[in-house]
Design a protein around this motif. Structure first.
Motif, PDB file in Angstrom:
ATOM      1  N   GLN A   1       0.821  -1.212   0.000  1.00 41.71           N
ATOM      2  CA  GLN A   1       0.000   0.000   0.000  1.00 41.71           C
ATOM      3  C   GLN A   1       0.854   1.261   0.000  1.00 41.71           C
ATOM      4  OE1 GLN A   1      -3.391   0.558  -0.208  1.00 41.71           O
ATOM      5  NE2 GLN A   1      -3.332  -1.587  -0.858  1.00 41.71           N
ATOM      6  N   MET A   2       1.979   1.186   0.680  1.00 40.71           N
ATOM      7  CA  MET A   2       2.893   2.328   0.693  1.00 40.71           C
ATOM      8  C   MET A   2       3.398   2.624  -0.723  1.00 40.71           C
ATOM      9  SD  MET A   2       6.164   2.723   3.213  1.00 40.71           S
ATOM     10  CE  MET A   2       6.853   4.332   3.612  1.00 40.71           C
ATOM     11  N   GLU A   3       3.766   1.570  -1.453  1.00 41.24           N
ATOM     12  CA  GLU A   3       4.237   1.739  -2.828  1.00 41.24           C
ATOM     13  C   GLU A   3       3.121   2.264  -3.735  1.00 41.24           C
ATOM     14  OE1 GLU A   3       6.298  -0.920  -6.395  1.00 41.24           O
ATOM     15  OE2 GLU A   3       5.141  -1.893  -4.812  1.00 41.24           O
ATOM     16  N   VAL A   4       1.912   1.727  -3.566  1.00 42.74           N
ATOM     17  CA  VAL A   4       0.786   2.161  -4.389  1.00 42.74           C
ATOM     18  C   VAL A   4       0.506   3.650  -4.193  1.00 42.74           C
ATOM     19  CG1 VAL A   4      -1.720   1.966  -4.653  1.00 42.74           C
ATOM     20  CG2 VAL A   4      -0.311  -0.103  -4.573  1.00 42.74           C
ATOM     21  N   ASN A   5       0.503   4.102  -2.941  1.00 43.22           N
ATOM     22  CA  ASN A   5       0.221   5.519  -2.670  1.00 43.22           C
ATOM     23  C   ASN A   5       1.342   6.424  -3.155  1.00 43.22           C
ATOM     24  OD1 ASN A   5      -2.396   5.994  -0.967  1.00 43.22           O
ATOM     25  ND2 ASN A   5      -1.514   4.109  -0.142  1.00 43.22           N
ATOM     26  N   LEU A   6       2.591   5.964  -3.045  1.00 49.07           N
ATOM     27  CA  LEU A   6       3.695   6.768  -3.572  1.00 49.07           C
ATOM     28  C   LEU A   6       3.574   6.911  -5.082  1.00 49.07           C
ATOM     29  CD1 LEU A   6       6.423   8.191  -3.293  1.00 49.07           C
ATOM     30  CD2 LEU A   6       7.527   5.946  -3.431  1.00 49.07           C
ATOM     31  N   ARG A   7       3.321   5.821  -5.789  1.00 52.22           N
ATOM     32  CA  ARG A   7       3.188   5.883  -7.244  1.00 52.22           C
ATOM     33  C   ARG A   7       1.996   6.740  -7.657  1.00 52.22           C
ATOM     34  NH1 ARG A   7       4.236  -0.312  -9.435  1.00 52.22           N
ATOM     35  NH2 ARG A   7       6.469  -0.077  -9.820  1.00 52.22           N
ATOM     36  N   ARG A   8       0.904   6.605  -6.910  1.00 52.23           N
ATOM     37  CA  ARG A   8      -0.300   7.371  -7.244  1.00 52.23           C
ATOM     38  C   ARG A   8      -0.044   8.867  -7.101  1.00 52.23           C
ATOM     39  NH1 ARG A   8      -5.010   5.038  -4.008  1.00 52.23           N
ATOM     40  NH2 ARG A   8      -4.599   3.297  -5.453  1.00 52.23           N
ATOM     41  N   GLU A   9       0.636   9.281  -6.028  1.00 48.77           N
ATOM     42  CA  GLU A   9       0.904  10.708  -5.819  1.00 48.77           C
ATOM     43  C   GLU A   9       1.878  11.249  -6.862  1.00 48.77           C
ATOM     44  OE1 GLU A   9       0.605  14.400  -4.554  1.00 48.77           O
ATOM     45  OE2 GLU A   9      -0.606  12.729  -3.804  1.00 48.77           O
ATOM     46  N   LEU A  10       2.883  10.454  -7.216  1.00 45.99           N
ATOM     47  CA  LEU A  10       3.835  10.905  -8.236  1.00 45.99           C
ATOM     48  C   LEU A  10       3.182  10.969  -9.614  1.00 45.99           C
ATOM     49  CD1 LEU A  10       7.082   8.998  -7.148  1.00 45.99           C
ATOM     50  CD2 LEU A  10       6.522  11.415  -6.835  1.00 45.99           C
ATOM     51  N   THR A  11       2.215  10.100  -9.873  1.00 43.13           N
ATOM     52  CA  THR A  11       1.484  10.156 -11.142  1.00 43.13           C
ATOM     53  C   THR A  11       0.631  11.425 -11.212  1.00 43.13           C
ATOM     54  OG1 THR A  11       1.405   7.743 -11.280  1.00 43.13           O
ATOM     55  CG2 THR A  11      -0.194   8.970 -12.602  1.00 43.13           C
ATOM     56  N   ILE A  12      -0.047  11.727 -10.100  1.00 47.47           N
ATOM     57  CA  ILE A  12      -0.899  12.924 -10.063  1.00 47.47           C
ATOM     58  C   ILE A  12      -0.071  14.194 -10.238  1.00 47.47           C
ATOM     59  CG2 ILE A  12      -2.399  14.299  -8.562  1.00 47.47           C
ATOM     60  CD1 ILE A  12      -3.340  11.653  -7.303  1.00 47.47           C
ATOM     61  N   SER A  13       1.130  14.207  -9.632  1.00 46.34           N
ATOM     62  CA  SER A  13       1.959  15.422  -9.652  1.00 46.34           C
ATOM     63  C   SER A  13       2.977  15.437 -10.779  1.00 46.34           C
ATOM     64  CB  SER A  13       2.693  15.551  -8.309  1.00 46.34           C
ATOM     65  OG  SER A  13       3.580  14.452  -8.114  1.00 46.34           O
ATOM     66  N   ASN A  14       2.859  14.489 -11.715  1.00 47.34           N
ATOM     67  CA  ASN A  14       3.802  14.406 -12.834  1.00 47.34           C
ATOM     68  C   ASN A  14       5.253  14.256 -12.356  1.00 47.34           C
ATOM     69  OD1 ASN A  14       1.902  14.623 -14.985  1.00 47.34           O
ATOM     70  ND2 ASN A  14       1.763  16.846 -14.593  1.00 47.34           N
ATOM     71  N   GLY A  15       5.436  13.437 -11.341  1.00 48.66           N
ATOM     72  CA  GLY A  15       6.791  13.146 -10.871  1.00 48.66           C
ATOM     73  C   GLY A  15       7.390  14.168  -9.934  1.00 48.66           C
ATOM     74  N   ASP A  16       6.581  15.096  -9.426  1.00 46.33           N
ATOM     75  CA  ASP A  16       7.092  16.132  -8.517  1.00 46.33           C
ATOM     76  C   ASP A  16       7.117  15.586  -7.085  1.00 46.33           C
ATOM     77  OD1 ASP A  16       7.832  18.372  -7.179  1.00 46.33           O
ATOM     78  OD2 ASP A  16       6.027  19.542  -7.641  1.00 46.33           O
ATOM     79  N   TRP A  17       8.334  15.325  -6.561  1.00 44.80           N
ATOM     80  CA  TRP A  17       8.460  14.743  -5.234  1.00 44.80           C
ATOM     81  C   TRP A  17       8.029  15.709  -4.124  1.00 44.80           C
ATOM     82  CZ3 TRP A  17      10.004   9.729  -3.978  1.00 44.80           C
ATOM     83  CH2 TRP A  17      10.406   8.937  -5.068  1.00 44.80           C
ATOM     84  N   SER A  18       8.045  17.006  -4.401  1.00 44.97           N
ATOM     85  CA  SER A  18       7.632  17.970  -3.373  1.00 44.97           C
ATOM     86  C   SER A  18       6.150  17.839  -3.035  1.00 44.97           C
ATOM     87  CB  SER A  18       7.934  19.400  -3.841  1.00 44.97           C
ATOM     88  OG  SER A  18       7.137  19.738  -4.979  1.00 44.97           O
ATOM     89  N   ALA A  19       5.397  17.132  -3.882  1.00 42.26           N
ATOM     90  CA  ALA A  19       3.979  16.930  -3.598  1.00 42.26           C
ATOM     91  C   ALA A  19       3.765  16.094  -2.340  1.00 42.26           C
ATOM     92  CB  ALA A  19       3.294  16.262  -4.794  1.00 42.26           C
ATOM     93  N   LEU A  20       4.792  15.356  -1.923  1.00 43.32           N
ATOM     94  CA  LEU A  20       4.676  14.532  -0.708  1.00 43.32           C
ATOM     95  C   LEU A  20       4.621  15.389   0.556  1.00 43.32           C
ATOM     96  CD1 LEU A  20       7.206  11.675  -1.582  1.00 43.32           C
ATOM     97  CD2 LEU A  20       4.710  11.568  -1.671  1.00 43.32           C
ATOM     98  N   VAL A  21       5.027  16.644   0.457  1.00 39.39           N
ATOM     99  CA  VAL A  21       4.966  17.554   1.613  1.00 39.39           C
ATOM    100  C   VAL A  21       4.226  18.826   1.218  1.00 39.39           C
ATOM    101  CG1 VAL A  21       6.987  16.696   2.841  1.00 39.39           C
ATOM    102  CG2 VAL A  21       7.294  18.342   0.994  1.00 39.39           C
ATOM    103  N   ASP A  22       3.099  18.637   0.518  1.00 39.68           N
ATOM    104  CA  ASP A  22       2.391  19.776  -0.059  1.00 39.68           C
ATOM    105  C   ASP A  22       1.158  20.179   0.737  1.00 39.68           C
ATOM    106  OD1 ASP A  22       2.381  21.730  -1.975  1.00 39.68           O
ATOM    107  OD2 ASP A  22       1.020  20.652  -3.323  1.00 39.68           O
ATOM    108  N   SER A  23       0.898  19.533   1.882  1.00 43.64           N
ATOM    109  CA  SER A  23      -0.269  19.885   2.699  1.00 43.64           C
ATOM    110  C   SER A  23       0.146  19.929   4.159  1.00 43.64           C
ATOM    111  CB  SER A  23      -1.397  18.860   2.507  1.00 43.64           C
ATOM    112  OG  SER A  23      -1.038  17.602   3.062  1.00 43.64           O
ATOM    113  N   TRP A  24      -0.641  20.657   4.968  1.00 43.63           N
ATOM    114  CA  TRP A  24      -0.304  20.764   6.396  1.00 43.63           C
ATOM    115  C   TRP A  24      -0.371  19.403   7.085  1.00 43.63           C
ATOM    116  CZ3 TRP A  24      -3.684  19.085  10.077  1.00 43.63           C
ATOM    117  CH2 TRP A  24      -5.013  18.892   9.697  1.00 43.63           C
TER     118      TRP A  24
END
Length: 512
Positions: A450-473
């Protein structure tokens, strides 16, 4: 009021003859598992998972059986702690500090009765906390997206080493090993086999139930084979138990202790990865600081028995909150229970209370029933549980191995899974020899995918932008807690172990 209405529906589920019988059986077996040194709640639940599948139990009865074992083991750990100075499991370690001196003073019956009542108080009120807090936490969980879930899983991995862990680096290695095992099989996104080494049986990945039974139950058998000549001497334990009652004056003296320790233990249990060990330690430490004005703690003070017992049982109930509401286990045993839920095709998390309300509220109602059963059972039948300590491990361990092999084969019908289970047993034995914790391995196996699935899903949504992992409070908060949760045990873990060691040293030096 919605929670109370749902709880009433849960009692309608739990109060069937089958579920009551399973709760009674689980409480009885759990108390035995807790009383026997070395087994404890994680091993007890892991051993009975194959049995639950072999019996063909539906989701709710199976979970009622296993959570009753969980609560029963938390009760039972106190028996060998008080009578033999040998903790049945890690959370019961603090109970030895004052429980064993009470037994030496001829107050074993009083100590056992008081610990049983304190366990009931901690578990009972923690279950009420579960009733009201878990649905509220679900509302917060609905704010989670892929980035927040990835941060939450990281928090669970960072904190599961716990305050009592001897080495956070080993805990991190253990978690990484579990995540690596979770990667075995065909990648769902690319269709490429990973770490299968051409073995077709591994294309579907490793069955986490096989891994759990191997790591816990089978490794325990190997540990026994290694130390086959070293058995606990419990012959005199039954003679120490006189009338199992607690005087009213003792209950009045410890009432405030139980209340404070229940609150502290529950809060410790809700923290992902903290578990009952932290609840027990905090409850004892705070109570000693608040109440020990005459220096009686560590010498047989009843408050030193009531505090850790109320604290660790409250933490056991609190650990179910993040497991049910977020799908993240709050302790090692709830990680095993999480595997059971996943094996039953039930996904814990925010939607669980909507998609499977009968399972959730039936389980919570069964916890109330189990607490009452345990209170009634642990006072008059404690002499019976004490005699269980006399059963030689050479008779007990073959039964554990038989349940493991028959149960796993009954689940899958595959001899390959039996081989995998034995290999995990050998691996678990080796990790325990190296003092590497097993629970992070299980957490990695359970949550790695599940950790891998959520990481891939977030990177797909953000077009590979890793900063999206810390984009909310919320994700920033979770990352901050993960960092603190990983560093804090390094800073205070040695203090925890030193204090426990000092307490046990004082206890052994006491001529009385």
């Amino acid at each position: 009021m919605d929670a109370l209405s749902s709880l009433a529906d849960g009692f309608a589920v739990a109060l069937t003859f089958q579920n009551l019988l399973l709760a009674l059986l689980g409480c009885f077996l759990g108390t035995i598992f807790g009383a026997l040194p070395g087994l404890g709640p994680s091993n007890g639940v892991a051993i009975l998972i194959p049995l639950a599948f072999t019996l063909g139990l539906p989701a709710t009865p199976a979970l009622i059986l296993l959570t009753s074992v969980y609560y029963g083991a938390m009760y039972g750990g106190r028996i060998s702690s008080i009578l033999l100075n040998i903790p049945g499991d890690e959370p019961a370690l603090m109970t030895t500090l004052d429980g064993y001196p009470m037994a030496q003073q001829g107050k074993a019956g009083e100590a056992l009765a008081l610990s049983g009542i304190a366990s009931f108080v901690g578990s009972f009120f923690a279950t009420w906390g579960l009733v009201f807090l878990a649905p509220q936490l679900v509302k917060v969980a609905l704010l989670f997206g892929p980035a927040e879930y990835f941060a939450l899983f990281t928090l669970a991995f960072a904190t599961l080493g716990g305050i009592a862990s001897r080495n956070q680096a080993k805990a991190a290695f253990s978690a990484a090993l579990g995540v690596g095992i979770a990667m075995i099989g065909v990648d769902a996104q690319t269709g490429v086999p990973r770490f299968a080494f051409g073995e077709v049986h591994l294309y579907d990945g490793i069955d986490f139930l096989v891994a759990i039974v191997g790591l816990f139950a089978v490794s325990e058998v190997f540990i026994f084979l290694e130390h086959r000549g070293e058995e606990a001497h419990a012959e005199g334990a039954s003679k120490l138990v006189n009338r199992v009652t607690a005087p009213l004056s003792m209950l009045r003296k410890t009432a405030g202790t139980m209340g404070r320790s229940t609150v502290l233990g529950f809060l410790a249990g809700v923290l992902p990865g903290a578990g009952a060990s932290l609840g027990s330690f905090i409850a004892y430490s705070v109570e000693k600081r608040v109440s020990d004005r005459k220096g009686t703690f560590g010498k047989g003070d009843p408050r030193g028995v009531a505090a850790p017992e109320a604290g660790n049982n409250a933490a056991a109930g609190g650990a179910l909150v993040p497991m049910l509401a977020l799908g993240v286990p709050g302790s090692g045993t709830t990680a095993v229970l999480l595997a059971m839920l996943l094996a039953l095709n039930i996904t814990p998390g925010p939607l669980l209370f909507q998609s499977n309300p009968d399972v959730v509220w039936g389980l919570i109602a069964a916890l109330f029933i189990g607490n009452i059963i345990l209170l009634i059972m642990n006072i008059p039948l404690v002499s019976l549980f004490v005699r269980v300590l006399l059963v030689p491990p050479k008779y007990l361990m073959p039964a554990v191995a038989m349940i493991a092999f028959v149960g796993v084969y009954g689940i899958s019908g595959s001899t390959f899974d039996l081989v995998v289970m034995v290999l995990f047993g050998l691996g678990g034995w080796l990790l325990r020899k190296l003092d590497v914790p097993l629970v992070p391995v299980i957490l990695g196996v359970l949550l790695g995918g599940q950790m891998e699935v959520n990481l891939r899903r977030e990177l797909t949504i953000s077009n590979g932008d890793w900063s999206a992992l810390v984009d909310s409070w919320l994700s920033i908060t979770l990352w901050g807690l993960a960092i603190v949760g990983f560093i804090l045990p390094i800073l205070v873990g040695s203090f925890f172990r030193t204090n426990v060691g000092k307490g046990r040293s004082r206890e052994s030096d006491d001529p009385d």
